[in-house]
Design a protein around this motif. Sequence first.
Motif, PDB file in Angstrom:
ATOM      1  N   VAL A   1       0.857  -1.191   0.000  1.00  0.00           N
ATOM      2  CA  VAL A   1       0.000   0.000   0.000  1.00  0.00           C
ATOM      3  C   VAL A   1       0.889   1.235   0.000  1.00  0.00           C
ATOM      4  O   VAL A   1       1.703   1.428   0.907  1.00  0.00           O
ATOM      5  N   TRP A   2       0.711   2.068  -0.997  1.00  0.00           N
ATOM      6  CA  TRP A   2       1.599   3.203  -1.272  1.00  0.00           C
ATOM      7  C   TRP A   2       0.753   4.447  -1.453  1.00  0.00           C
ATOM      8  O   TRP A   2      -0.030   4.551  -2.388  1.00  0.00           O
ATOM      9  N   ASP A   3       0.903   5.417  -0.555  1.00  0.00           N
ATOM     10  CA  ASP A   3       0.240   6.720  -0.687  1.00  0.00           C
ATOM     11  C   ASP A   3       1.281   7.696  -1.223  1.00  0.00           C
ATOM     12  O   ASP A   3       2.236   8.034  -0.521  1.00  0.00           O
TER      13      ASP A   3
ATOM     14  N   TYR B   1       1.394  12.860   0.830  1.00  0.00           N
ATOM     15  CA  TYR B   1       0.875  13.267   2.131  1.00  0.00           C
ATOM     16  C   TYR B   1       1.602  14.553   2.537  1.00  0.00           C
ATOM     17  O   TYR B   1       2.806  14.546   2.786  1.00  0.00           O
TER      18      TYR B   1
ATOM     19  N   MET C   1      -1.289   6.140   9.485  1.00  0.00           N
ATOM     20  CA  MET C   1      -0.868   5.517   8.229  1.00  0.00           C
ATOM     21  C   MET C   1      -0.598   4.030   8.429  1.00  0.00           C
ATOM     22  O   MET C   1      -1.072   3.181   7.661  1.00  0.00           O
TER      23      MET C   1
ATOM     24  N   CYS D   1      -0.641   1.177   5.471  1.00  0.00           N
ATOM     25  CA  CYS D   1       0.254   1.859   4.541  1.00  0.00           C
ATOM     26  C   CYS D   1       1.685   1.345   4.719  1.00  0.00           C
ATOM     27  O   CYS D   1       2.190   1.260   5.841  1.00  0.00           O
TER      28      CYS D   1
ATOM     29  N   VAL E   1       4.956   5.905   2.163  1.00  0.00           N
ATOM     30  CA  VAL E   1       4.321   7.206   1.986  1.00  0.00           C
ATOM     31  C   VAL E   1       5.354   8.197   1.468  1.00  0.00           C
ATOM     32  O   VAL E   1       6.507   8.194   1.891  1.00  0.00           O
TER      33      VAL E   1
ATOM     34  N   VAL F   1      -6.579   9.088   5.745  1.00  0.00           N
ATOM     35  CA  VAL F   1      -5.725   7.962   5.384  1.00  0.00           C
ATOM     36  C   VAL F   1      -6.059   6.707   6.186  1.00  0.00           C
ATOM     37  O   VAL F   1      -5.909   5.589   5.691  1.00  0.00           O
TER      38      VAL F   1
ATOM     39  N   ALA G   1      -8.230   4.032   4.462  1.00  0.00           N
ATOM     40  CA  ALA G   1      -7.773   3.508   3.172  1.00  0.00           C
ATOM     41  C   ALA G   1      -8.316   2.115   2.863  1.00  0.00           C
ATOM     42  O   ALA G   1      -8.614   1.818   1.689  1.00  0.00           O
TER      43      ALA G   1
ATOM     44  N   GLY H   1      -0.503  -0.123  -4.852  1.00  0.00           N
ATOM     45  CA  GLY H   1       0.916   0.186  -4.715  1.00  0.00           C
ATOM     46  C   GLY H   1       1.842  -0.360  -5.776  1.00  0.00           C
ATOM     47  O   GLY H   1       2.885   0.230  -6.055  1.00  0.00           O
TER      48      GLY H   1
END
Length: 336
Positions: free
Chosen positions: A19-21, A24, A42, A47, A50, A299, A302, A324
């Motif tokens: 999982v890639w945000d 931010y 996160m 996550c 980030v 977030v 998610a 991601g």
Amino acid sequence: MSKEALAEQAAKLHAEALVWDNCYPWMDHGDPALKLGALPRMVGAGCDHVSLTVASDWQTPNDTLHKLAHERHFFLADPERYRLVDKAEDILEAKRAGKLAVSFNFQGSGSVGRDPALVETWYKLGVRQMLFAYNQRNAFADGCHERTDAGLSRLGIELLEEMNRVGMLVDATHTGYRSSMDLLERSSAPVVFSHSNAAALWPHGRNIRDDQIRACAAGGGVIGINGVGLFLGKNEATAEKIADQVCYIAELVGPQNVGLGLDDVFDVPALMRLVRATADRWPDSEGYGRYEQVAFFPVDRAPEITLALMRRGMGEAEVRGVLGKNWLRVATAVWR
């Protein structure tokens, strides 16, 4: 499949997936306690990596140097929980070790001053992504809310070439239409929109047109969907609205070209005070002052996006890409 079984399957997939945000904001306006509290949020949302915004167009190179030094010191002092990213493989190693992988980005090129040679220095300090102009015109490009749409300057072309040489990811978010098309046409590496939504679903000046989306995908780039209410609908920041955007772009150019760049903020009231104090950056004509507070998809929710995508019938491999793996592919191709 029952609703309960689908929810269980979605939760399992989300926990296993990378999982890639990709956006931010990590600036210093707002309550410091809320800022520090964002990191556990996160992690709690699953996550794994980030990209933190540490500078925008209005920071000088000197401002940015102090900011980066502070942030690097903070994350390096806690190696049990965080991993600063040098290469794409670091993100996978951090996930296996149960750590949050962290990289930095610039939302604007102010930190370069007028000297593209600074790109390599920032890259060595962990900055892996930079957009060219934040809403307004600067020395390199026009922003998406600028009165004109002049495209890249000669200095902007030099900056692009240096980013390509160094391996810093070129980000066309917030940048004017013609400038973004110049980037997409001239770049020797994939260009991304780290946190941009489709204008076809919601016509806002910050959103991007279908031809921008197609050009990004044709070059191997990824469009990151954000969770900002103004760019999703009538200040609606929900997992379903985000899923609408993901599915639209997946149908237009393929699911391999869409990801997440949620653009959540840790202190919304503080941001709104800044927005109202600097209306030249966020013009009233674009609706930024229309609401007491702009809605942001948090977030920590998610996993709801994963469930919403699976409800739409998106396959497991495609969902993993959106969460991601699509970003990982681009980073592996671009970062040195």
